[in-house]
Design an enzyme around this catalytic site. Sequence first.
Site, PDB file in Angstrom:
ATOM      1  N   ASP A 190       0.810  -1.213   0.000  1.00 22.03           N
ATOM      2  CA  ASP A 190       0.000   0.000   0.000  1.00 22.03           C
ATOM      3  C   ASP A 190       0.844   1.265   0.000  1.00 22.03           C
ATOM      4  O   ASP A 190       0.409   2.315  -0.476  1.00 22.03           O
ATOM      5  CB  ASP A 190      -0.919   0.022   1.230  1.00 22.03           C
ATOM      6  CG  ASP A 190      -2.017  -1.017   1.121  1.00 22.03           C
ATOM      7  OD1 ASP A 190      -2.283  -1.464   0.000  1.00 22.03           O
ATOM      8  OD2 ASP A 190      -2.597  -1.367   2.157  1.00 22.03           O
ATOM      9  N   HIS A 229      -9.810  -2.061  -2.142  1.00 18.02           N
ATOM     10  CA  HIS A 229      -8.674  -2.109  -3.057  1.00 18.02           C
ATOM     11  C   HIS A 229      -8.929  -3.150  -4.148  1.00 18.02           C
ATOM     12  O   HIS A 229      -9.506  -4.207  -3.876  1.00 18.02           O
ATOM     13  CB  HIS A 229      -7.391  -2.495  -2.321  1.00 18.02           C
ATOM     14  CG  HIS A 229      -6.938  -1.487  -1.314  1.00 18.02           C
ATOM     15  ND1 HIS A 229      -5.858  -1.699  -0.492  1.00 18.02           N
ATOM     16  CD2 HIS A 229      -7.403  -0.261  -1.006  1.00 18.02           C
ATOM     17  CE1 HIS A 229      -5.681  -0.648   0.290  1.00 18.02           C
ATOM     18  NE2 HIS A 229      -6.614   0.240   0.002  1.00 18.02           N
ATOM     19  N   CYS A 259      -0.881  -7.696  -0.172  1.00 20.83           N
ATOM     20  CA  CYS A 259      -0.882  -6.446   0.608  1.00 20.83           C
ATOM     21  C   CYS A 259       0.389  -6.304   1.431  1.00 20.83           C
ATOM     22  O   CYS A 259       0.845  -5.191   1.681  1.00 20.83           O
ATOM     23  CB  CYS A 259      -2.057  -6.410   1.573  1.00 20.83           C
ATOM     24  SG  CYS A 259      -3.628  -6.910   0.903  1.00 20.83           S
ATOM     25  N   ASP A 319      -6.887  -5.133  -5.428  1.00 22.28           N
ATOM     26  CA  ASP A 319      -6.169  -6.398  -5.248  1.00 22.28           C
ATOM     27  C   ASP A 319      -6.924  -7.359  -4.334  1.00 22.28           C
ATOM     28  O   ASP A 319      -6.474  -8.480  -4.111  1.00 22.28           O
ATOM     29  CB  ASP A 319      -4.737  -6.177  -4.746  1.00 22.28           C
ATOM     30  CG  ASP A 319      -4.664  -5.691  -3.299  1.00 22.28           C
ATOM     31  OD1 ASP A 319      -5.709  -5.369  -2.706  1.00 22.28           O
ATOM     32  OD2 ASP A 319      -3.532  -5.628  -2.759  1.00 22.28           O
TER      33      ASP A 319
END
Lengths: 245, 534
Positions: free
Chosen positions: B206, B324, B510, B326
Site C-alpha cells: 500500500d 482495493h 498487501c 487487489d
Amino acid sequence: MSILSFSALFSMSAFAETGVPDHLLRLADAALVEHAWTTQPGITRAGIPRFTDPTLYNPALTPVILERLVSGGEHDYVRLALVELLPRTGGDWDSALVDLYATESSADVRSVMVEVTRRADPQDARALLLAAADDSSPLVRAAVMRTIPYVEDGAGMAEPLLAGLHDASPEVRGFAARSAGWTGLTAAWDELVVLLSDSEPDIRLHALRALERIDPAATARLSALDSLEIDIDARVSRAARQIRQ
Amino acid sequence: MRHTILALLAPGLLLAGCGKPGELIDDAAWSALGPIYGVANFDDDDGNGEKDWSDVLVEGENDLSVLSVADLMAGVADDERLKVGLTGENIRVWRDGELFLEDGDIARISGRSDLQIEFLDFLAKGTLTFIQRDEDDNELARAEVPLMSGPLIINNHSQLAELVMAMSYTGTGGNTGFVNGFKSVLGENFRDVPVNQYGYDVWVQDEIEFATLTAPDHRVDVVIDSIRNNNGAGLDDFPEEQFEGPDFARNTWGDVRASSQDSFGNMEASPPVTVDGVYYPFGRIYWGEYRGSGPRDEDLLAFLQAQRVQAPFIHDVTWLCVGHVDEFSTFLPDPNSDKGFKLLVTDVNEGYAFLEGLDPELTLPQYENEKGYATIGDVVNDKALRALNEDIQLDYLDPAVELFKTELGLTEEDIIRVPMLFEENAWCGGDTATFFPGTVNMTVAQLEEGGEVHVFLPDPFLRENNTTSSSARSADPFIANFESLLPQNVSPHWLDDWDWYHMQLGEVHCGSNTIRTPNANWWEDALHLLGDDQ
C-alpha cells in the site's frame, strides 16, 4: 503498537504497574491477564482497530475483557475493538453485553455491540437488537437493520425492520430494505416499492434486490422499473435490466 | 535539402558514412543521428537531495542521452559551418560539461565533443536542427533530429521479478513462517525488513508502487511514494531509506489527506493487452473507486493519465471495507494461453459450488472460534451470508468482470474464477472483506524467462487439521481445488498470513511488494499510444 507487538509487550510486562484489578489476576495466568488488560489493538488495512492476538482467544480472559471494557478507562477507539474481540475469546459474553448496551454512552461502541450479536446466543441477540432498534443514533439503528438477518429467528423480527423502512436515516432505510429482502419479509412489499423512488441510490438498489427476492415475477412487472432501467446509478440500472430480462 | 531522420541511434554509437571535407555531409551521416530517446533525469545521482533535473550537471550523472557529432564534423570543411538549434521545452543540451543549448538556442558546433541530451520531464519532446552552411552562409544541408523522453511505466505481473520484499518480526508471535515462505523459494531475490523499524506497519504494497523509466541503454527505477503516510508514521520513510538513490528515484505526487483508495493495493496494471485493435505493451492501469470517489491524490491520477501508454480505467470497490482492487483480482502469467496470462477474479458462485461439494460435517477449527463457523455446513447454511454474497456477485463482481473484458479485450477463456466468499466486518458499515484468506491477493514472481511462475498465497486453513504442516495443507480441499485451476508452470506456495494479515483485512499481496524487470521498449512498441509514430 501493532498487531502482534502484543507479544513483546506480553513478555516485558510488569504486573504491578498496570492496574489490573486483583480479582482478575486470579482468573487465569497472571501474565496473560496482565497482557489482556494492557495490550492495544492493531490497525487493520481499513484503518479500524482490531485485536488479532491469538493468545487473547481464551475463555478465561472473557471477564477480563468485559471488565476492561467497563472500567479500564480506555478510549472508545480501544473499547470498540474490545467489544469486537469478545466473541473470539470463546467465553460467555452474550448476556453481559445486553446489560452493557443499556449503559453504554458511545454510539460507536454500541454499534459494534449490535454487530457482534450475530455470534451471540439467539435470545440475547434478540433482546439486544430489539432494544437497539430504538437507539437514538442512526449508526446503531443501521447496525441493527444490518444484523437482524444474521441472528437466529431474525425473520421473526419484522416489526423493527418495517419501522426501519421509514427511518429518517437513509442508511437505516437502506439496510432495512436489504434485510427485508434477505428475510423474505412479504409484509414489506408496499414500503419497498415506495423506496424504489428514494433519492439515495443504495436504497433504490437494496429495495429492488429485496423485491426481487420476495417475488421476482411481480418485481419484473413493476412500472417503476421503466425509470430504474435508466437510473443514473449503474448498479441500479443494471439490476433493473437484469430483472426485466 | 532536408533530411528526415529515421534511424535509431544508440547512445555512444559511432557514426558511419560521413562525408569528406568540402563535400556535403551525406545522408547516412545525417540519418545516423537519431531520433534520440531518453529518460527524464528524475533521480539523484549525486545524492544531494535534489532531483538531477533541478540541478546543473552533477557528478555521477548517467541519465543523459549521448549524440555523437564527431563523424558529422568530419564532413564539415574548414570554410563551412555546422550549426545546431534546439526547440523544445524541458530539454537541455550539454557539451564539454557546459550548458550548450536550451529551448530556442542556436549555436555553432566546432570540435568533435558529444552532445549530451538531458530531459527535464516525462514525455518531453523537442528537435535538434543541424544546418550545414557554406562560407557565405548559404544553407547546404539540414537535418532534424527528434528528441523524446519516455513515460513512467507501472510494473505488471508479466515482468520478471528481481526483488520481492516484506516486513518481518522475529519476536514471539512474529510472522516468521510468512517471511520464510518467501525466503525459501526466492533466496537472494527476497528481502525482509524489520517491521519494528517502521511502526509495525506491514502494508508495504500500500505504501509504494514500483515503476520504471527506460530508453536505449538506460533504466531508472522509480518508487512512487504514496500519500498514505505523509507524517513520518509507519512505512513513510521506507522508500527513502531502502531505495532512493542513484538510478532509483522516489517521488510523491500530491499532498492531500489520503483515503484508503490512495493505497497502492488499489492500483495495479494488467499484462500487455490488445483492445479493439490497440496494443498496450505495458498493459493498462486500473484502480478502484469507493462510492464514486477514487483516490484523493488527483495529482498522481492526472500524472498517470498523462503518461498515456497505460490508459487507466476504474473499478467500483464500494462493497469492500478496505476498498482495493487487489482484494478481488490479479493477473498470472500463462505462456500456454493465447494472451500469455490469465485474469484471476474472485467468484462467490464458484465459492458456494465448491463448498457445497464438500462434506458439510467437515470441521473448521480455524473458523470456529475466529469467525463462528464450526463446519462447512455452518457456512453454506448461513442464509444471510449467502444473500450478502449473492448481492455482491450480481452488483459488483459480475460488473467487474465485464469491465475487465471490455477494457482489456478479454474473453471468458482468459479468466479463472476463483472460489471465494465475502463477509461483513464490524465497524465497516456493512462493507466486506474476504471470508477465507483472499486467494487472489497473491504475490507473483517469475525469476527467469521461461522459468517457474511462483505464486505466494494465503493459506485458507479450510481443514480439520489447522496446523501449517505440509501434510495438513495437502489435505486442505480449498488448496487442492485452487491448485487444480492454475496454469501449467505455476508453482503455488502457501503462507500462513492469518493473524498478521488476514485478520487485519489484508493478505499476502498487501504485505509484499516487487521490483520487476522492464520487458518492452516504449520507443519501439508504444509510439502509437503517444501519437508519435516517428
